[in-house]
Write an enzyme that holds these catalytic residues in place. Sequence first.
Site, mmCIF file in Angstrom:
data_model
loop_
_atom_site.group_PDB
_atom_site.id
_atom_site.type_symbol
_atom_site.label_atom_id
_atom_site.label_comp_id
_atom_site.label_asym_id
_atom_site.label_seq_id
_atom_site.Cartn_x
_atom_site.Cartn_y
_atom_site.Cartn_z
ATOM 1 N N HIS A 17 3.036 -1.404 -2.939
ATOM 2 C CA HIS A 17 2.707 -0.052 -2.516
ATOM 3 C C HIS A 17 2.440 -0.052 -1.013
ATOM 4 O O HIS A 17 2.354 -1.107 -0.390
ATOM 5 C CB HIS A 17 1.479 0.480 -3.265
ATOM 6 C CG HIS A 17 1.764 0.885 -4.677
ATOM 7 N ND1 HIS A 17 1.886 -0.032 -5.701
ATOM 8 C CD2 HIS A 17 1.975 2.103 -5.231
ATOM 9 C CE1 HIS A 17 2.147 0.608 -6.831
ATOM 10 N NE2 HIS A 17 2.199 1.904 -6.572
ATOM 11 N N LYS B 90 -2.911 2.196 0.158
ATOM 12 C CA LYS B 90 -3.376 2.282 -1.234
ATOM 13 C C LYS B 90 -4.673 1.494 -1.384
ATOM 14 O O LYS B 90 -4.747 0.317 -1.009
ATOM 15 C CB LYS B 90 -2.314 1.759 -2.197
ATOM 16 C CG LYS B 90 -2.711 1.930 -3.670
ATOM 17 C CD LYS B 90 -1.553 1.624 -4.588
ATOM 18 C CE LYS B 90 -1.946 1.734 -6.061
ATOM 19 N NZ LYS B 90 -2.456 3.087 -6.405
#
EC number: 1.17.1.8
Length: 256
Positions: free
Chosen positions: A132, A136
Amino acid sequence: MTVRVAVVGAAGRMGSLVCRLVEQSDDFELAATIGSSGELSEMVGADVVVDFSVPAVSPEVVAFAVEHGLNILVGTSGWSANRLAPLASLLESHPGTGVIVVPNFSLGSVIATRLAMVAARYFDSIEIIETHGRSKLDSPSGTAVRTAELMADSRRDRGLVDAPHTDQRARGQLVAGIPVHSLRLQGAVAHQDVHFGGVGESLTIAHDTVSASAYESGILLALRALPAARGLTVGLDSLLGLDAVGGPDSPGEPAG
């Protein structure tokens, strides 16, 4: 009649996306936009709530909504089996209220996880690598946790995954007995590889999210199911009719 929606975490990337979808839709109306540290009482008066806050705040948001009889759609990460169990108990005392928890709103991701559940019954060597963006906050991702838990459940008659040397930090974090490795990279959106190893072969089930637009159809699907929801629903699987695919009671014997 339009459904009035309160969005918690409305200023975030996913919260902003929900607000835009609600405003563009003919069947929803934006009733309140609340920050992750905002006043939760602002959701009272809405018909339903969407939670895209942060993992540390999300349980409080969900509990407030349930205790005030508001159905809530939860897209915040961090809802592993350990958090879901007390939520299910809370809902038993509020039988007229529904909560839908969705680890990933991408239809492709949901289908990839189902395929991983099928494959998990045939392989003993399994690991997950998820990627990600660097912003995040949590790791492993909610999608990776959900994938690991569902694979472990689907292969419960087969036993534990073969995961050697898990005492070494570089071997990742064990989730339901399956090593999960998290990458946080600038420029990334979301990617997950589930790797399976067998005698003389390997299999990888991969899913790439290249744009947040991948989440739109799943968000609208869940939003439209939310007013009628009762009890706890986890994932888009049942809304897509996938519950019978790859479950632990599916026919077929695991191969050696």
